[in-house]
Design an enzyme around this catalytic site. Structure first.
Site, PDB file in Angstrom:
ATOM      1  N   GLU A 124      40.474   8.527  -4.841  1.00  0.00           N
ATOM      2  CA  GLU A 124      41.622   8.160  -5.665  1.00  0.00           C
ATOM      3  C   GLU A 124      42.595   9.328  -5.788  1.00  0.00           C
ATOM      4  OE1 GLU A 124      38.061   5.702  -6.948  1.00  0.00           O
ATOM      5  OE2 GLU A 124      38.467   7.799  -6.438  1.00  0.00           O
ATOM      6  N   ASP A 141      34.070  -7.102  -5.087  1.00  0.00           N
ATOM      7  CA  ASP A 141      33.142  -7.563  -6.123  1.00  0.00           C
ATOM      8  C   ASP A 141      33.595  -7.189  -7.536  1.00  0.00           C
ATOM      9  OD1 ASP A 141      32.734  -4.862  -5.708  1.00  0.00           O
ATOM     10  OD2 ASP A 141      30.547  -4.970  -5.689  1.00  0.00           O
TER      11      ASP A 141
END
Length: 286
Positions: A233, A148
Site C-alpha cells: 500500500e 473475498d
C-alpha cells in the site's frame, strides 16, 4: 361588429392566455428535468481484483459480482494468477452482465517477497494506462479490491468524491476491530494501526482509492516484488500523495463501509478414504 365576431375574438385571446400560462407554469419543471440529466454523470470506478484458483474462488467472485451489479458506471478488471484464462472465471464474468476486462499473469516466485497480487495488479495498471490514453473520458477512480472482502454500496459513493487520493476506515484488519486514519479539522494527522505502525502508510488495500488520471501522470507507479506484504500500500501511494494530502472520506473516517473479511479455508474429505465413497462430481463446476 357582429356578436359572433366579438365572441371569436374573446375566444382567441382566451386561448392565447391559456397557452402562455401553461408554458410559464411548466417552465420550472422543464428546467429541473434538464438539470437532473446534467448531474447524472458519474466517473467510472475501475475495480482491480486479483484472483487465484481455489475451491472457494467461484463463491467469492459470485458474492462480489452480486454487489458490483448494484454499482453504477463500474468497470471490473479481474486478473487471474494463472498461465491462461480459466473457463471458470471466464464463464462467471460473461454471465455476470458486468462491464469487465479479463486478464491473466502468473506470479513470479521470489525469495525477497511473499506479497500476493503484485504481478496481477501491475498487469491491470498496464491495461488501465493503455485504456485511458485512448479514451475520450479519462476521469475515474481506481480501487484495489480483494475478491473475498465485504463492501457496502456506500463506499463506492464515497470514492466518487475523490480529487486525488481518498481514504477511509477498514473493519476487521490488522488485528483490530477497525483500522483507520486519524482526522483533525478535516486533515489526516495519523493512523490508528497496531500492525507495523511505522509503515509510511499503515493502511489496508481496501482503505483507499486513487484518481485514475493520476496513473497517466505517473507512468512508473506500480507495486514491487522487492516490497514485503503489508508495505505494498505504501509502495503505490508514495507516487501520488503524502499523509497530509490524503482526503478523509466516510464522514471524516468515522464510518466503516468495507471489511477485510477472509473466506475460511475449505476442508474436503478425500473420497478414497471413505468406506462408501460418493458419486464422482468432477464434471460439476463448483
Amino acid at each position: 361588429m357582429p356578436f359572433v365576431n366579438i365572441k371569436k375574438q374573446y375566444l382567441a385571446v382566451g386561448m392565447l392566455v391559456f397557452v402562455v400560462l401553461f408554458l410559464f407554469n411548466n417552465r420550472p419543471a422543464i428546467q429541473c428535468q434538464f438539470t437532473q440529466e446534467v448531474n447524472t454523470y458519474l466517473p467510472t470506478i475501475y475495480g482491480i481484483t486479483p484472483t487465484y484458483k481455489r475451491l472457494a474462488q467461484k463463491a467469492d467472485l459470485t458474492r462480489l459480482s452480486q454487489t458490483l451489479l448494484l454499482v453504477k458506471n463500474f468497470h471490473w478488471i479481474v486478473i487471474e494468477d494463472s498461465e491462461e484464462k480459466t473457463p471458470l472465471v471466464a464463464n462467471l464474468l460473461r454471465e455476470s452482465t458486468l462491464k469487465y476486462t479479463h486478464l491473466f499473469i502468473k506470479t513470479h516466485k521470489s525469495k525477497h517477497s511473499t506479497a500476493s497480487g503484485v504481478e496481477q495488479r501491475n498487469e491491470a495498471l498496464n491495461w488501465l494506462r493503455h485504456h485511458l490514453s485512448q479514451a475520450e473520458d479519462k476521469k475515474g477512480v481506481v480501487y484495489f479490491m480483494d475478491d473475498d472482502n465485504t463492501y457496502s454500496l456506500k463506499i463506492f459513493d464515497e470514492m466518487r468524491k475523490i480529487r486525488e487520493v481518498g481514504v477511509w476506515p477498514v473493519g476487521i484488519v490488522g488485528g483490530m476491530r477497525v483500522e483507520m486514519p486519524l482526522v483533525v479539522d478535516g486533515k489526516v494527522v495519523g493512523f490508528n494501526a497496531v500492525w507495523k505502525p511505522f509503515r509510511p502508510f499503515p493502511i489496508d488495500m481496501a482503505g483507499f482509492a486513487i484518481n485514475a488520471t493520476l496513473f497517466l501522470f505517473h507512468p512508473d507507479a506500480k507495486f514491487s516484488r522487492k516490497v514485503q506484504s503489508g508495505f505494498q500500500e505504501s509502495e503505490i501511494l508514495k507516487y501520488f500523495t503524502t499523509k497530509f494530502k490524503l482526503e478523509p472520506l466516510a464522514e471524516n473516517c468515522t464510518k466503516v463501509y468495507v471489511w477485510h473479511t477472509r473466506t475460511q479455508k475449505t476442508s474436503i474429505i478425500n473420497p478414497k478414504k471413505l468406506k462408501n465413497p460418493p458419486v464422482p462430481d468432477d464434471h460439476i463446476e463448483v
